[in-house]
Design a protein around this motif. Structure first.
Motif, PDB file in Angstrom:
ATOM      1  N   VAL A 120     123.402  44.011  42.880  1.00  0.00           N
ATOM      2  CA  VAL A 120     122.729  44.609  41.740  1.00  0.00           C
ATOM      3  C   VAL A 120     121.390  43.899  41.583  1.00  0.00           C
ATOM      4  CG1 VAL A 120     122.780  45.039  39.265  1.00  0.00           C
ATOM      5  CG2 VAL A 120     124.882  45.222  40.606  1.00  0.00           C
ATOM      6  N   ALA A 121     120.308  44.643  41.729  1.00  0.00           N
ATOM      7  CA  ALA A 121     118.962  44.075  41.676  1.00  0.00           C
ATOM      8  C   ALA A 121     118.325  44.386  40.332  1.00  0.00           C
ATOM      9  CB  ALA A 121     118.106  44.635  42.809  1.00  0.00           C
ATOM     10  N   SER A 122     117.646  43.380  39.782  1.00  0.00           N
ATOM     11  CA  SER A 122     116.975  43.526  38.489  1.00  0.00           C
ATOM     12  C   SER A 122     115.799  42.562  38.441  1.00  0.00           C
ATOM     13  CB  SER A 122     117.952  43.257  37.339  1.00  0.00           C
ATOM     14  OG  SER A 122     118.481  41.949  37.451  1.00  0.00           O
ATOM     15  N   PRO A 123     114.876  42.726  37.481  1.00  0.00           N
ATOM     16  CA  PRO A 123     113.724  41.825  37.394  1.00  0.00           C
ATOM     17  C   PRO A 123     114.155  40.368  37.226  1.00  0.00           C
ATOM     18  CG  PRO A 123     113.327  43.783  36.081  1.00  0.00           C
ATOM     19  CD  PRO A 123     114.760  43.848  36.525  1.00  0.00           C
ATOM     20  N   SER A 153     129.146  33.757  46.774  1.00  0.00           N
ATOM     21  CA  SER A 153     128.033  33.873  45.850  1.00  0.00           C
ATOM     22  C   SER A 153     126.757  34.046  46.663  1.00  0.00           C
ATOM     23  CB  SER A 153     127.939  32.621  44.961  1.00  0.00           C
ATOM     24  OG  SER A 153     126.825  32.706  44.104  1.00  0.00           O
ATOM     25  N   SER A 154     126.177  35.220  46.573  1.00  0.00           N
ATOM     26  CA  SER A 154     124.997  35.541  47.360  1.00  0.00           C
ATOM     27  C   SER A 154     123.919  36.103  46.444  1.00  0.00           C
ATOM     28  CB  SER A 154     125.339  36.546  48.458  1.00  0.00           C
ATOM     29  OG  SER A 154     124.212  36.874  49.229  1.00  0.00           O
ATOM     30  N   THR A 155     122.729  35.489  46.505  1.00  0.00           N
ATOM     31  CA  THR A 155     121.605  35.928  45.687  1.00  0.00           C
ATOM     32  C   THR A 155     120.351  35.964  46.539  1.00  0.00           C
ATOM     33  OG1 THR A 155     122.574  34.923  43.710  1.00  0.00           O
ATOM     34  CG2 THR A 155     120.236  35.466  43.631  1.00  0.00           C
ATOM     35  N   GLY A 160     109.526  39.170  42.623  1.00  0.00           N
ATOM     36  CA  GLY A 160     109.826  39.319  41.203  1.00  0.00           C
ATOM     37  C   GLY A 160     111.137  40.020  40.924  1.00  0.00           C
ATOM     38  N   THR A 161     112.009  40.129  41.933  1.00  0.00           N
ATOM     39  CA  THR A 161     113.311  40.794  41.774  1.00  0.00           C
ATOM     40  C   THR A 161     114.411  39.869  42.256  1.00  0.00           C
ATOM     41  OG1 THR A 161     112.303  42.976  42.110  1.00  0.00           O
ATOM     42  CG2 THR A 161     114.691  42.820  42.378  1.00  0.00           C
ATOM     43  N   ASP A 162     115.505  39.823  41.521  1.00  0.00           N
ATOM     44  CA  ASP A 162     116.703  39.078  41.921  1.00  0.00           C
ATOM     45  C   ASP A 162     117.822  40.069  42.218  1.00  0.00           C
ATOM     46  OD1 ASP A 162     115.388  36.704  41.507  1.00  0.00           O
ATOM     47  OD2 ASP A 162     116.210  36.393  39.489  1.00  0.00           O
ATOM     48  N   ALA A 163     118.470  39.906  43.374  1.00  0.00           N
ATOM     49  CA  ALA A 163     119.614  40.743  43.762  1.00  0.00           C
ATOM     50  C   ALA A 163     120.845  39.854  43.828  1.00  0.00           C
ATOM     51  CB  ALA A 163     119.366  41.428  45.097  1.00  0.00           C
ATOM     52  N   VAL A 164     121.858  40.169  43.036  1.00  0.00           N
ATOM     53  CA  VAL A 164     123.069  39.353  42.944  1.00  0.00           C
ATOM     54  C   VAL A 164     124.242  40.154  43.492  1.00  0.00           C
ATOM     55  CG1 VAL A 164     124.611  38.075  41.413  1.00  0.00           C
ATOM     56  CG2 VAL A 164     122.154  38.162  40.915  1.00  0.00           C
TER      57      VAL A 164
END
Length: 267
Positions: A120-123, A153-155, A160-164
């Motif tokens: 799930v990617a978000s700012p 746990s992968s990020t 400017g985007t974080d995908a968790v």
């Protein structure tokens, strides 16, 4: 008056006349000193054999092997670390097999025995939204299964985007799989399109640990092979230089008997 036998008057018995050598006639000319025979040290024998070439070849092979191990480590690292989940601008990266904004139902090409992770990617700097329900996957054979929670746990962070990573799935068949993804339970303050879904290979704990140990093994193996190979290469070059110098000295050395005579000079 009687004379001593074998002598002259006034001379002792057995004496020779003045100027006459006691042991034979006098030698004419100058006396010749003793001469030592001419002598020259033997030339050093040049060392022969394939040692230098063997060392150089082995060192070169080990250095080439070290380079190959480092390349392998780099490839394993790129496969282990989620570098292709996002691109530089923060959008879906090259590893994404699917990306979109939920809710959505889509067909995705998956490979058998391959693990996939749903991100799930978000700012960046904000809390990551969660899906309202667990995604469901239908295999080409019609078997339907829900995704499981992410095993690791992968990020990924980029642009400017974080995908968790939130869910994982291991395909048992190859082909088009139908993936049903519900909407976000709480999209938060994000505008439309700011949060999206990315499905990419990965998410298997065993595969991750295998990749980590593979990277470490390749790196340390490359260091060991490179160190040994460099030492053998340098040793081979040194041996080759020493042997070449000995061959030159042997070629320039005077032949036996041609050297200067040892002893006093002739008069």
């Amino acid at each position: 008056m009687t004379q001593p036998p074998g002598g002259q008057p006034g001379q002792p018995h057995g004496s020779q006349p003045h100027g006459q050598p006691p042991y034979g006639p006098s030698q004419s000319g100058h006396a010749q000193p003793f001469q030592y025979p001419p002598y020259s040290a033997p030339a050093p024998k040049p060392t022969r054999g394939p040692l230098a070439m063997v060392l150089i070849v082995l060192g070169s092979v080990l250095l080439a092997g070290a380079v190959g191990l480092f390349v392998m480590a780099a490839l394993m690292f790129t496969q282990t670390v989620p570098l292709g989940v996002l691109d530089r601008s923060g959008g879906p990266g090259s590893d994404a097999v699917f990306s979109g904004e939920p809710p959505i139902t889509v067909e995705v090409q998956l490979d058998a025995e391959e693990s996939y992770l749903l991100y799930v990617a978000s700012p960046s700097g904000s809390s990551t939204p969660r899906l309202a329900d667990v995604p469901e996957v239908t295999a080409p054979s019609g078997e339907s299964r829900t995704m499981g929670p992410a095993q690791i746990s992968s990020t990924a962070s980029m642009g400017g985007t974080d995908a968790v990573g939130q869910y994982s799935y291991t395909a048992h068949e190859s082909g088009l799989h139908t993936v049903e993804i519900e909407a976000f339970a709480d999209p938060g303050p994000f505008a439309e399109g700011e949060s999206f879904i990315v499905i990419a290979p990965g998410g298997d704990f065993v595969g991750l640990m295998g990749g980590v140990f593979g990277v470490l093994g390749s790196v340390f193996g490359g260091i060991a092979a490179g160190t040994i190979g460099l030492g053998l290469l340098v040793a081979g070059i040194i041996v080759a230089v020493i042997r070449r110098r000995r061959r030159r000295e042997h070629a320039a050395w005077p032949a036996p008997g041609a050297g200067p005579a040892w002893g006093p000079p002739q008069g």
